[in-house]
Design an enzyme around this catalytic site. Structure first.
Site, PDB file in Angstrom:
ATOM      1  N   ARG A   1      79.182  39.125 101.515  1.00  0.00           N
ATOM      2  CA  ARG A   1      78.684  40.216 102.182  1.00  0.00           C
ATOM      3  C   ARG A   1      78.981  39.902 103.739  1.00  0.00           C
ATOM      4  NH1 ARG A   1      72.853  39.278 101.589  1.00  0.00           N
ATOM      5  NH2 ARG A   1      72.628  41.085 103.046  1.00  0.00           N
TER       6      ARG A   1
ATOM      7  N   HIS B   1      59.376  32.189 106.962  1.00  0.00           N
ATOM      8  CA  HIS B   1      60.736  32.478 107.144  1.00  0.00           C
ATOM      9  C   HIS B   1      61.252  33.347 108.325  1.00  0.00           C
ATOM     10  CE1 HIS B   1      64.814  32.871 105.504  1.00  0.00           C
ATOM     11  NE2 HIS B   1      64.886  33.928 106.043  1.00  0.00           N
TER      12      HIS B   1
ATOM     13  N   SER C   1      67.859  38.371  98.747  1.00  0.00           N
ATOM     14  CA  SER C   1      68.404  36.839  99.603  1.00  0.00           C
ATOM     15  C   SER C   1      67.480  36.144  99.851  1.00  0.00           C
ATOM     16  CB  SER C   1      69.517  37.350 100.441  1.00  0.00           C
ATOM     17  OG  SER C   1      69.838  36.381 101.121  1.00  0.00           O
TER      18      SER C   1
ATOM     19  N   LYS D   1      65.418  32.887  97.527  1.00  0.00           N
ATOM     20  CA  LYS D   1      65.593  31.491  98.167  1.00  0.00           C
ATOM     21  C   LYS D   1      64.004  30.824  98.364  1.00  0.00           C
ATOM     22  CE  LYS D   1      68.410  32.653 101.275  1.00  0.00           C
ATOM     23  NZ  LYS D   1      69.610  33.061 102.153  1.00  0.00           N
TER      24      LYS D   1
ATOM     25  N   ASP E   1      72.708  33.624  95.269  1.00  0.00           N
ATOM     26  CA  ASP E   1      72.801  33.966  96.754  1.00  0.00           C
ATOM     27  C   ASP E   1      73.969  33.445  97.713  1.00  0.00           C
ATOM     28  OD1 ASP E   1      71.489  35.415  99.092  1.00  0.00           O
ATOM     29  OD2 ASP E   1      71.253  33.192  99.674  1.00  0.00           O
TER      30      ASP E   1
HETATM   31  N1  URA Z   1      68.934  36.016 105.885  1.00  0.00           N
HETATM   32  C1  URA Z   1      69.200  35.699 104.562  1.00  0.00           C
HETATM   33  O1  URA Z   1      68.921  34.659 104.023  1.00  0.00           O
HETATM   34  N2  URA Z   1      69.821  36.679 103.835  1.00  0.00           N
HETATM   35  C2  URA Z   1      70.255  37.765 104.394  1.00  0.00           C
HETATM   36  O2  URA Z   1      70.660  38.517 103.621  1.00  0.00           O
HETATM   37  C3  URA Z   1      69.883  38.275 105.700  1.00  0.00           C
HETATM   38  C4  URA Z   1      69.398  36.940 106.588  1.00  0.00           C
END
Ligand code: URA
Ligand code: CA
Length: 436
Positions: free
Chosen positions: A168, A82, A183, A187, A161
């Site tokens: 946000r 990621h 966040s 995931k 999220d």
């Molecule tokens: N990427 C994400 O998935 N969440 C965040 O808060 C920032 C970048």
């Protein structure tokens, strides 16, 4: 428990218990916490911060807010990567098939572009026919057949999220280490990988602009991964300049195909960072003891053509037209290619990745609003890198353009993002740190 008491508690800088955090996150789903209350609480978190223990509780409450993907019936160690978001950051399209070609199992759920940063799903869709929404069984079938599949997150994954991110984005509460860490990690954990390699970007084009913040974010995420039994490593990599030469979805797919075809030197920045990430993935998968063992495996996956073959097969399984992989020029067929020439001689001393990403967005490569559509063929192809010598009138970049509405503004931002100076700048590191 009362949500108003919990908001006040965080506002005043106190630490939440596991039950309190679960109450807030469960409240998103069952309607006991209103959007404005969640937003107020997240602003309190932004200002007061969270302990690592609270961040871990928050992450697991978010995981539990929706379905979790079980990949245990797939063979081997399931490894994911990621990136926290960058410009010209085409690593997944290179790394995922290369790791598969070396025997790894890459079952990955990716996201779309956010603000000036690109997203893997948008890049995959630059190949006509590709569908990134696949039923779970079909996703697993593709992983079994090709060793690699990259799709969108299933709708019911981490709904907490989705709501938090949406709020946000419009309430000035993106820039918070506990909120970003939870966040991303919720995931990743919900989507079922055994091992996770994080690429935490730092610099002008990253959400964490300073190295210090990036290192702290990486440390928190690695601890969360460890706490839930997922092998997790984070690389801190540079985003003070675009990583690759291409900014735009089809252009980046084409660049990934060129890397996998062996047309790009191994010491090129994009290829180097891909090798670093892929080496960590092979290590966590138990397929290589260390980087020294992994790099020759990755080079031979390029030289044998196996890496490219895996990407092609995955795209075909997702419904894509393979003629675009075989003839990548088709990915970037536009009305006009406009050379952008240097107005002075010297060295490329600064490249503001955020401004260059925003310029590409204005050409139609990204979204200004969630509902905007993307033109897969447009964007910016850099002709010079950070530190290169350039003479007045030479090509700095080529704009690939269809809609010219915002062309002048795109060029203005692009030029603002490039600084040419008389002295050659100090080389920038590509990888600042590895956090294990
Ligand atoms: N990427 C994400 O998935 N969440 C965040 O808060 C920032 C970048
Ligand atoms: Ca536009």
């Amino acid at each position: 428990m009362l949500i108003t008491d919990l908001i006040a508690k965080k506002r005043d800088g106190f630490e939440h218990s596991r039950e309190e955090i679960a109450f807030i996150i469960n409240g998103i789903g069952n309607g006991t916490v209103a959007d404005y209350q969640l937003t107020a609480w997240m602003m309190a978190v932004c200002c007061r911060g969270m302990t690592d223990t609270e961040t871990a509780y928050l992450t697991s409450a978010m995981v539990d807010s929706g379905e979790t993907i079980d990949l245990s019936d797939l063979p081997g160690v399931k490894v994911d990567k990621h990136s926290t978001g960058g410009v010209g950051d085409t690593t997944t399209l290179v790394v995922a098939p290369l790791v598969a070609a070396c025997g790894g199992t890459v079952a990955k759920m990716s996201g779309r572009g956010l603000a000036h940063s690109g997203g893997t799903l948008d890049k995959l869709e630059s190949v006509p026919g590709v569908c990134v929404e696949q039923p779970l069984e079909r996703f697993k079938h593709i992983v079994r057949e090709t060793g690699v599949c990259v799709v969108g997150q299933s709708k019911n994954l981490d709904p907490a999220d989705k709501k938090m991110y949406q709020l946000r984005d419009v309430s000035g509460t993106v820039q918070s280490i506990p909120l970003i860490a939870s966040s991303i990690m919720s995931k990743k954990i919900a989507s079922g990988a055994d091992a996770i390699v994080l690429d935490v970007k730092t610099g002008s084009g990253a959400f964490m602009e300073t190295l210090d913040e990036a290192v702290r974010l990486a440390g928190v995420m690695v601890e969360i991964g460890k706490a839930v039994g997922r092998r997790t490593v984070a690389l801190i990599t540079d985003m003070n300049r675009p990583l690759g030469m291409a900014i735009g979805n089809g252009l980046e797919m084409k660049e990934a195909i060129e890397v996998l075809s062996g047309k790009v030197p191994y010491d090129d920045p994009l290829t180097s960072v891909c090798f670093e990430l892929a080496a960590q993935m092979l290590k966590l998968s138990g397929l290589a003891a260390d980087k020294a063992e992994a790099i020759p495996m990755l080079k031979s996956a390029i030289e044998s053509g196996e890496g490219l073959a895996r990407l092609r097969r995955m795209l075909v399984e997702l419904g894509g037209d393979p003629s675009y992989v075989d003839d990548p020029e088709k990915l970037v067929s536009v009305n006009r290619c406009i050379p952008i020439r240097a107005e002075a001689s010297g060295y490329v001393a600064e490249m503001d990745a955020k401004l260059l990403g925003t310029a590409a967005l204005l050409l139609g490569a990204g979204r200004e609003k969630v509902e905007d559509s993307i033109d897969p063929a447009v964007g910016i192809l850099m002709k010079k890198r950070y530190g290169d010598r350039i003479e007045e009138g030479d090509e700095l970049a080529v704009f690939y353009v269809n809609d010219e509405t915002d062309l002048a503004e795109a060029e203005r931002l692009f030029r603002l993002g490039i600084t040419i100076r008389d002295d050659q700048p100090e080389p920038l590191p590509l990888v600042y740190d590895v956090i294990e």
